[in-house]
Structures are given as structure tokens and as C-alpha cells.
Design a protein around this motif. Sequence first.
Motif, PDB file in Angstrom:
ATOM      1  N   SER A 172      56.612  92.314  36.181  1.00 29.63           N
ATOM      2  CA  SER A 172      56.397  92.423  34.733  1.00 29.63           C
ATOM      3  C   SER A 172      57.456  91.642  33.961  1.00 29.63           C
ATOM      4  O   SER A 172      57.165  91.030  32.927  1.00 29.63           O
ATOM      5  CB  SER A 172      56.387  93.896  34.293  1.00 29.63           C
ATOM      6  N   TRP A 173      58.691  91.632  34.465  1.00 32.18           N
ATOM      7  CA  TRP A 173      59.727  90.829  33.820  1.00 32.18           C
ATOM      8  C   TRP A 173      59.457  89.343  33.996  1.00 32.18           C
ATOM      9  O   TRP A 173      59.717  88.543  33.088  1.00 32.18           O
ATOM     10  CB  TRP A 173      61.105  91.184  34.380  1.00 32.18           C
TER      11      TRP A 173
ATOM     12  N   ALA B 248      57.176  88.332  31.436  1.00 28.53           N
ATOM     13  CA  ALA B 248      57.754  88.389  30.090  1.00 28.53           C
ATOM     14  C   ALA B 248      58.810  87.319  29.845  1.00 28.53           C
ATOM     15  O   ALA B 248      59.307  87.181  28.722  1.00 28.53           O
ATOM     16  CB  ALA B 248      58.372  89.775  29.851  1.00 28.53           C
TER      17      ALA B 248
ATOM     18  N   GLU C 156      58.614  85.003  26.694  1.00 28.85           N
ATOM     19  CA  GLU C 156      58.927  85.676  25.435  1.00 28.85           C
ATOM     20  C   GLU C 156      60.416  85.991  25.326  1.00 28.85           C
ATOM     21  O   GLU C 156      61.000  85.904  24.238  1.00 28.85           O
ATOM     22  CB  GLU C 156      58.102  86.956  25.308  1.00 28.85           C
TER      23      GLU C 156
ATOM     24  N   ASP D 266      59.153  99.374  29.489  1.00 22.30           N
ATOM     25  CA  ASP D 266      58.054  98.458  29.188  1.00 22.30           C
ATOM     26  C   ASP D 266      58.648  97.205  28.544  1.00 22.30           C
ATOM     27  O   ASP D 266      59.336  97.303  27.514  1.00 22.30           O
ATOM     28  CB  ASP D 266      57.075  99.133  28.235  1.00 22.30           C
ATOM     29  N   PRO D 267      58.424  96.035  29.119  1.00 29.34           N
ATOM     30  CA  PRO D 267      58.944  94.816  28.499  1.00 29.34           C
ATOM     31  C   PRO D 267      58.559  94.669  27.027  1.00 29.34           C
ATOM     32  O   PRO D 267      59.313  94.098  26.247  1.00 29.34           O
ATOM     33  CB  PRO D 267      58.332  93.699  29.356  1.00 29.34           C
ATOM     34  N   ALA D 268      57.385  95.201  26.643  1.00 22.69           N
ATOM     35  CA  ALA D 268      56.978  95.115  25.235  1.00 22.69           C
ATOM     36  C   ALA D 268      57.949  95.884  24.341  1.00 22.69           C
ATOM     37  O   ALA D 268      58.271  95.433  23.226  1.00 22.69           O
ATOM     38  CB  ALA D 268      55.566  95.655  25.076  1.00 22.69           C
TER      39      ALA D 268
ATOM     40  N   LEU E 202      61.168  93.796  24.136  1.00 21.14           N
ATOM     41  CA  LEU E 202      60.978  92.670  23.227  1.00 21.14           C
ATOM     42  C   LEU E 202      60.969  93.130  21.777  1.00 21.14           C
ATOM     43  O   LEU E 202      61.489  92.449  20.889  1.00 21.14           O
ATOM     44  CB  LEU E 202      59.693  91.934  23.573  1.00 21.14           C
TER      45      LEU E 202
END
Length: 210
Positions: A89-90, A93, A96, A200-202, A205
Amino acid sequence: MTVAEPLPPHGGPVVDPVWHERADRLMARLAGLGTGRLAPAAGQRFPDLALPDAGGRLTSLAELCRDGPIVLSFHRGLWCPWCRAEVESWHMALPELRAAGCRLVLVTPETGGRALAMARQAGPDAHVLCDVDFGASAALGLAFFMGAELVEAYRAAGLDLAEHYGAASGILPIPATFVIEVGRRVRFAHVEIDFRRRADPADVLASLRL
């Protein structure tokens, strides 16, 4: 080697219910002990650490966040399916994070060249540090003893953690993710004793946009 907690072809980690039961008992014990409560929190100053990178070069956090914020993520290692899923997942990401002027720094206690394997999985923009003997995790309040029963259960399933960590300590780190600004102030902290719940990467961010 048989992995105790295999990943399915698609989606998140799925394991035999007996492993979830073992994990639930472990989480209850750690919660009772207050494990992880002393870890750095948002608003605090993160201690300066110096750890070898995947190539053996000693690297300090002050150096890594000198020119911009970093995401610092502590992992159990690539033997762990939740860690593999999180590293992926990273990896997704990274564009971004790069656009936000932020570097990704992963920390693993695994030895024997496994940090290089994590670096390859995470991508060329990621920086991987080696927490040999769990020194950094212990200093941050992120290390705990898993118990002889769980160590033996992993071994019986074909996973020898002493081989992965270079010692039969029975210690594991709490997976944790921090956003650390220039000057080592913590902007975001996710410290969760339940290793099945990751940052969560979101959300990370979003913290960079505040």
C-alpha cells in the motif's frame, strides 16, 4: 517454507480462525499491560535515532527529515502478511508522498538481507532501516514479548522467527506509523497493538495537507 498467515490471491490477509483467536488473546494481554502507551504521540518531539539502512550505512532520523517530512513505518517483517500488504500500500502511495514532498522510511527488525527485499518491494523512493535486536522499537515503547506459546505455534507452522531476526528473543514490534516533520515534531501517529490494523496511507496523506 510454510507461512503461518498466508495472503489470499486478492484482497486483505485471510487466515485460519485459530490464528485470529491467538491474536485476540495476545491483544487482550498487551492491552492489560498498557503496551504501546509510551510511544511518541502527535505533537511530541520524536527521539533522534540512528539505524543502519539496507546497505549497512548508519542513518539518523534528523538526517532523513532535514529537508522535509518523512513517513516512518515500523514493521514486523516480510514474513508477516499484514506487513507485506502494508508495504504494497505504501508502494502504491509513493507518487502522492513524493508530490507532498514527503519521504517514506520503513523499519524492519529482520536480518540476513531481508531489509533489501523490503526495499525492493517498497520501491526505489523508499528508505529501509534495520532495527537489529529491536533496540529502536524498545526505546520507543513499541517492543513486547510475544510469549513462548506463540513462538512455538509459529515454529510448528513452519516459521522460525529466530532465523528472521537473528536471535530467539521472542520479541516483536508493534507496527506503528508516524509522520515526522523537520525538527522531528510528530504530526501524525498510528500506534495500534493489534497488528491486523494498519495506518491507512490516505489518512497519512491527509495529515500532510493540514
